[in-house]
Write an enzyme that holds these catalytic residues in place. Structure first.
Site, short mmCIF file in Angstrom:
data_model
loop_
_atom_site.label_atom_id
_atom_site.label_comp_id
_atom_site.label_asym_id
_atom_site.label_seq_id
_atom_site.Cartn_x
_atom_site.Cartn_y
_atom_site.Cartn_z
N TYR A 1 21.72 -28.20 -30.78
CA TYR A 1 22.40 -27.08 -30.12
C TYR A 1 23.09 -26.32 -31.24
O TYR A 1 24.30 -26.19 -31.26
CB TYR A 1 23.40 -27.69 -29.13
CG TYR A 1 24.04 -26.77 -28.12
CD1 TYR A 1 23.28 -25.99 -27.26
CD2 TYR A 1 25.42 -26.74 -27.99
CE1 TYR A 1 23.89 -25.20 -26.31
CE2 TYR A 1 26.05 -25.95 -27.03
CZ TYR A 1 25.26 -25.18 -26.20
OH TYR A 1 25.87 -24.40 -25.24
N HIS B 1 24.33 -18.85 -29.75
CA HIS B 1 23.87 -19.38 -28.46
C HIS B 1 24.95 -20.25 -27.81
O HIS B 1 25.25 -20.10 -26.63
CB HIS B 1 22.58 -20.20 -28.64
CG HIS B 1 22.13 -20.90 -27.40
ND1 HIS B 1 21.64 -20.22 -26.30
CD2 HIS B 1 22.14 -22.22 -27.04
CE1 HIS B 1 21.34 -21.09 -25.34
NE2 HIS B 1 21.63 -22.30 -25.77
N GLU C 1 13.11 -21.92 -29.67
CA GLU C 1 13.55 -22.93 -30.64
C GLU C 1 12.44 -23.17 -31.65
O GLU C 1 11.30 -22.76 -31.46
CB GLU C 1 13.87 -24.26 -29.93
CG GLU C 1 14.89 -24.12 -28.81
CD GLU C 1 15.46 -25.46 -28.33
OE1 GLU C 1 15.32 -26.46 -29.05
OE2 GLU C 1 16.05 -25.47 -27.24
N ASP D 1 11.77 -24.62 -25.11
CA ASP D 1 12.44 -25.67 -24.34
C ASP D 1 12.78 -25.13 -22.94
O ASP D 1 13.87 -24.61 -22.71
CB ASP D 1 13.71 -26.09 -25.08
CG ASP D 1 14.32 -27.34 -24.48
OD1 ASP D 1 13.60 -28.10 -23.81
OD2 ASP D 1 15.53 -27.56 -24.69
N GLN E 1 20.77 -27.00 -14.08
CA GLN E 1 21.63 -27.38 -15.22
C GLN E 1 23.10 -27.23 -14.86
O GLN E 1 23.91 -28.11 -15.15
CB GLN E 1 21.28 -26.47 -16.41
CG GLN E 1 22.04 -26.78 -17.69
CD GLN E 1 21.63 -25.83 -18.84
OE1 GLN E 1 20.78 -24.98 -18.68
NE2 GLN E 1 22.26 -26.01 -19.99
N TYR F 1 25.18 -30.81 -15.22
CA TYR F 1 25.41 -31.10 -16.64
C TYR F 1 26.75 -31.77 -16.95
O TYR F 1 26.92 -32.33 -18.03
CB TYR F 1 25.20 -29.86 -17.51
CG TYR F 1 26.40 -28.99 -17.74
CD1 TYR F 1 26.86 -28.15 -16.73
CD2 TYR F 1 27.08 -29.00 -18.96
CE1 TYR F 1 27.96 -27.34 -16.94
CE2 TYR F 1 28.17 -28.18 -19.17
CZ TYR F 1 28.62 -27.36 -18.16
OH TYR F 1 29.71 -26.56 -18.37
N LYS G 1 16.09 -29.89 -17.91
CA LYS G 1 15.47 -29.73 -19.22
C LYS G 1 14.20 -30.54 -19.39
O LYS G 1 13.37 -30.21 -20.23
CB LYS G 1 16.45 -30.18 -20.30
CG LYS G 1 17.71 -29.36 -20.37
CD LYS G 1 17.45 -28.04 -21.03
CE LYS G 1 18.75 -27.30 -21.23
NZ LYS G 1 18.50 -26.09 -22.03
N THR H 1 18.40 -23.45 -28.97
CA THR H 1 18.06 -22.03 -28.82
C THR H 1 18.56 -21.22 -30.01
O THR H 1 19.71 -21.37 -30.42
CB THR H 1 18.70 -21.48 -27.53
OG1 THR H 1 18.32 -22.34 -26.47
CG2 THR H 1 18.23 -20.07 -27.23
#
Ligand code: CA
Length: 406
Positions: free
Chosen positions: A119, A124, A192, A224, A231, A235, A244, A340
């Site tokens: 990440y 992002h 990605e 991805d 999410q 999450y 995901k 991302t």
């Protein structure tokens, strides 16, 4: 030159990426992309020109080939470059060694044992933080100290061309009191890049940043896929799960780290200073142009994002050093994705979540329709290439059509 390579081809003499392909007449085997063709390495091996057990070129993944180690795989790459450029080489007068890419079927290049998703784009992480939390707490306190990541699912990583179905799951709309079940209404891509590990470690060992590049065989484009409504509901507290793991799509040609060497560049300044085990010397980012296009069922493609791999805050060497600092072992074929890749400008954001700012700013496509997220029968295509003067090294593309929910 043994075979014509079109100008501006991603697969120039400087590239020589490896992949797995099959044709109508012959099963899966190892090949190298050269211009619009594939050099069939299993067929080349029959000329008795390689000094390793060439049975590994008949396999349906690159794992055994990669396991030979960089000393050998780099030599193979250089030999191929030499042969292609010398009209009297072993490849001369043997057109049967070349297959048109349009006549070949590409397969997953590696058997992926484990998949980790980082990440690592500051832009992002900040954008998502603003939307999922608020502007004040956008970036969590650990983010500039830890290359944040999570363990993903290797089983659902697929190669370009393979369609996916819109996933179903549990969501909790803002105005609903209880969760509901159904197809995601917020299907998204994530732009990605993924790197493929080229060397095993033993449990308990760590890879320092200065050695990390020895453990990276090469890179692919990595989409991805994400379901934003699923999410959002799932999450907290443990992070991404079913939003995901339904699919991630990759490009079929693995571009070696050596081919990307001319495109190394400095990354963003890391402030505050990182802990010693994450420090590194020299440029570790790569200047790779990236783009994402959406093609509706009956329309032409609209490019919705232009980004660049060089924007990454955390580089691959740091990611690998962090991943192994506790002794976690890695294996040949493991996939580590960047997270991302968004830039500062709005047109460089790497997901629809950011491009449409949480669905509040629809994007206009060339056919006059609008998108907040990805619709059924849309095709999402990602492309990437590095260029410096006449030297171009590209990834081709990863393209995936989204079919309605089953
Ligand atoms: Ca991701």
């Amino acid at each position: 030159m043994i075979i014509e390579i079109p100008e501006n081809s991603d697969f120039s003499i400087h590239n020589i990426p490896f992949g797995i392909f099959s044709t109508q007449n012959r099963k899966t085997r190892v090949g190298v992309a050269v211009g619009d063709h594939i050099l069939d390495l299993a067929a080349v091996a029959e000329l008795d020109v390689f000094d390793f057990n060439t049975a590994i070129l008949e396999k349906d993944t690159l794992n055994a080939f990669i396991s030979l180690g960089k000393e050998i795989t780099t030599r193979v790459r250089k030999k191929i470059q030499y042969w292609l450029q010398h009209d009297d080489s072993v490849l001369a007068g043997k057109p049967q060694l070349f297959v048109r890419q349009s006549e070949a079927q590409m397969h997953m290049p590696v058997a992926i044992g484990d998949y980790t998703d980082f990440y690592s784009s500051l832009e992002h992480a900040t954008n998502v933080g603003k939307m999922f939390r608020d502007a004040e707490n956008a970036l969590l306190p650990n983010w500039k100290h830890i290359p944040v990541g999570y363990h993903g699912r290797a089983s659902s990583i697929i190669v370009t061309g393979q369609p996916i179905h819109r996933p179903k799951g549990q969501t909790k709309p803002n105005d609903a009191e209880a969760p509901v079940f159904g197809p995601t209404k917020r299907l998204d891509f994530e732009l990605e890049m993924g790197f493929i590990c080229g060397k095993d470690t033993n449990l308990g060992e760590s890879v320092p940043t200065k050695e990390a590049e020895d453990y990276i065989f090469g890179l692919v484009l990595f989409n991805d896929w994400s379901a934003r409504d699923i999410q959002k509901w799932e999450y907290v507290p443990l992070g991404p799960f079913l939003a995901k793991n339904f699919a991630s799509s990759i490009s079929p040609w693995v571009v070696t780290l050596e081919a990307l060497d001319p495109f190394k560049t400095e990354g963003p300044t890391q402030e505050p200073e990182v802990l010693p085990y994450l420090q590194f010397e020299g440029p570790k980012n790569y200047d790779i142009h990236l783009e994402v296009g959406i093609t509706p069922e009956t329309g032409e493609e609209t490019i919705v994002s232009h980004s660049n791999f060089k924007y990454m805050y955390w580089n691959m060497s740091q990611q690998l050093a962090h991943h192994t600092i506790n002794g976690c072992n890695i294996n040949v074929g493991d996939m580590m994705a960047s997270g991302t890749i968004s830039g500062k400008d709005e047109n460089s954001f790497g997901s629809m979540l950011e491009l449409s700012w949480g669905g509040t700013k629809p994007i206009k496509l060339k056919d006059g329709t609008e998108r907040k997220f990805i619709e059924d029968n849309d095709t999402v295509t990602m492309r990437g290439y590095a260029q410096q003067g006449d030297i171009r090294v590209g990834f081709g593309e990863v393209t995936t059509k989204v079919l309605p929910a089953k």
